[in-house]
Write an enzyme that holds these catalytic residues in place. Structure first.
Site, short mmCIF file in Angstrom:
data_model
loop_
_atom_site.label_atom_id
_atom_site.label_comp_id
_atom_site.label_asym_id
_atom_site.label_seq_id
_atom_site.Cartn_x
_atom_site.Cartn_y
_atom_site.Cartn_z
N SER A 141 0.85 -1.20 0.00
CA SER A 141 0.00 0.00 0.00
C SER A 141 0.88 1.24 0.00
CB SER A 141 -0.86 0.00 1.26
OG SER A 141 -1.51 1.25 1.42
N TYR A 154 -1.52 -0.36 10.61
CA TYR A 154 -1.71 -0.70 9.20
C TYR A 154 -0.47 -0.30 8.41
CZ TYR A 154 -3.83 -0.94 4.52
OH TYR A 154 -4.10 -1.25 3.20
N1 LIG Z 1 -8.79 -0.45 -0.76
C1 LIG Z 1 -7.71 0.33 -0.70
O1 LIG Z 1 -7.80 1.58 -0.75
C2 LIG Z 1 -6.35 -0.28 -0.59
C3 LIG Z 1 -5.25 0.56 -0.78
C4 LIG Z 1 -3.98 0.04 -0.69
C5 LIG Z 1 -3.80 -1.30 -0.45
N2 LIG Z 1 -4.88 -2.12 -0.26
C6 LIG Z 1 -4.63 -3.53 0.00
O2 LIG Z 1 -5.21 -4.28 -1.03
C7 LIG Z 1 -5.58 -5.57 -0.52
C8 LIG Z 1 -7.03 -5.83 -0.84
O3 LIG Z 1 -7.79 -4.84 -0.20
P1 LIG Z 1 -9.32 -4.52 -0.55
O4 LIG Z 1 -9.46 -3.06 -0.50
O5 LIG Z 1 -9.73 -5.27 -1.74
O6 LIG Z 1 -9.99 -5.11 0.76
P2 LIG Z 1 -11.40 -5.85 0.96
O7 LIG Z 1 -12.38 -5.36 0.00
O8 LIG Z 1 -11.69 -5.74 2.42
O9 LIG Z 1 -11.03 -7.35 0.62
C9 LIG Z 1 -10.08 -8.03 1.39
C10 LIG Z 1 -10.01 -9.45 0.92
O10 LIG Z 1 -9.06 -10.13 1.75
C11 LIG Z 1 -9.67 -11.30 2.30
N3 LIG Z 1 -9.11 -11.56 3.61
C12 LIG Z 1 -9.09 -10.75 4.69
N4 LIG Z 1 -8.50 -11.38 5.72
C13 LIG Z 1 -8.14 -12.62 5.27
C14 LIG Z 1 -7.48 -13.73 5.86
N5 LIG Z 1 -7.09 -13.71 7.13
N6 LIG Z 1 -7.27 -14.83 5.10
C15 LIG Z 1 -7.69 -14.88 3.81
N7 LIG Z 1 -8.30 -13.85 3.20
C16 LIG Z 1 -8.52 -12.74 3.93
C17 LIG Z 1 -11.17 -10.97 2.36
O11 LIG Z 1 -11.94 -12.14 2.26
P3 LIG Z 1 -12.53 -12.98 3.48
O12 LIG Z 1 -13.12 -12.00 4.43
O13 LIG Z 1 -13.55 -13.85 2.79
O14 LIG Z 1 -11.41 -13.76 4.03
C18 LIG Z 1 -11.34 -10.17 1.07
O15 LIG Z 1 -11.50 -11.06 -0.02
C19 LIG Z 1 -5.28 -5.52 0.97
O16 LIG Z 1 -4.04 -6.10 1.23
C20 LIG Z 1 -5.26 -4.04 1.27
O17 LIG Z 1 -4.49 -3.75 2.41
C21 LIG Z 1 -6.15 -1.63 -0.34
#
Ligand SMILES: NC(=O)c1ccc[n+]([C@@H]2O[C@H](COP(=O)([O-])OP(=O)(O)OC[C@H]3O[C@@H](n4cnc5c(N)ncnc54)[C@H](OP(=O)(O)O)[C@@H]3O)[C@@H](O)[C@H]2O)c1
Length: 256
Positions: A141, A154
């Protein structure tokens, strides 16, 4: 490198960026392995990919549980063959302020966001080294670049991911295995849906996935996007603390 006919695992594929990555990879002809904890959402993903003629296998698993993630990847490998690309995307964002200190949340984020990446890469790296071929990808991130108020845990978990992958990348030079760290800015997903702060340059998950996959074809060391957000983070890195405190009173990065 195109993804057609490649076996690609995406962790955290039951929603957000991971879901979009899995859909688009399947559309490009990849054999997709999808991992997450929620079986129902994985079944939905599987159905929607199959309806469009894509190839997908799913496995339920918690990336923060080393044995569970190994078992999940083993079952996917049996169905898809040796894995060409591992995209360690699963992550959580929960508050980690100072008063009170939310140590439990910090532990959760280090376990899922950091160790979850380490365990996920561990499941495929030995075989990639044996074949002298493969691509490890971690979704870090922009938060890796600056410790921010309310979100110190985070930011620390993502800084750990970025540093770890940098070390791996250098060590694996000339071993045939590429390592890419992806640092997105704000993406519109369930993770950011509850944010009540400004999210500059917010981008849809579909668009983010498109950009990530296009970038991964070049196998870059680090892929930061959008660039305007990277510039903001660069400014934030050198800004005085009082300016950051005024701009981000309680943290404005992804959190639950
Ligand atoms: N959204 C943003 O602005 C942003 C920005 C920078 C980086 N990121 C990074 O991008 C990645 C995806 O984020 P997102 O925004 O798509 O988040 P999201 O919509 O909350 O999705 C997170 C995904 O991770 C899975 N997950 C969470 N904990 C888990 C675990 N312990 N084991 C296996 N799967 C797990 C969740 O599925 P389950 O609940 O079914 O397990 C879900 O499919 C993350 O690493 C986040 O930190 C996001």
């Amino acid at each position: 490198m195109s993804f057609a006919n490649r076996a690609v695992i995406v962790t955290g594929a039951s929603g957000g960026i991971g879901w979009a990555l899995a859909q688009q990879l399947a559309a490009q002809g990849a054999r997709v392995g999808a991992i997450a904890r929620r079986a129902e959402q994985l079944a939905e993903l599987e159905q929607s990919v199959r309806m469009t003629g894509g190839t997908i296998a799913t496995a339920v698993g918690d990336v923060g549980d080393r044995e569970a993630i190994h078992a999940a990847v083993r079952s996917l490998t049996e169905k898809l063959g040796p894995i060409d690309v591992m995209i360690a995307n699963a992550g959580v964002g929960v508050p980690s302020g100072a008063d009170p200190m939310q140590v439990h949340n910090v532990e959760t984020m280090m376990r899922v966001n950091f160790l979850g990446v380490v365990y996920s890469l561990e499941t495929v790296l030995p075989e990639m080294l044996r074949r002298r071929s493969g691509h490890l990808v971690a979704i870090s991130s922009m938060a890796a670049y600056k410790g921010l108020p309310g979100s110190a845990g985070y930011c620390a978990s993502k800084a750990a991911v970025s540093s770890y992958c940098e070390g791996l990348r250098i060590e694996l030079r000339s071993r045939g295995v590429a390592v890419t760290t992806v640092c997105p800015g704000f993406i519109d997903t369930p993770m950011t849906a509850k944010n009540d702060r400004a999210m500059p340059f917010l981008m849809s998950a579909d668009r983010a996935a498109r950009r990530i996959l296009r970038a991964l074809e070049r196998r870059p060391a680090v892929y930061d996007f959008p660039k305007r957000m990277r510039f903001l983070m660069w400014l934030a890195k050198w800004a005085p603390d009082r300016t950051i405190a005024r701009q981000i009173p309680a943290g404005a990065i992804p959190r639950e």
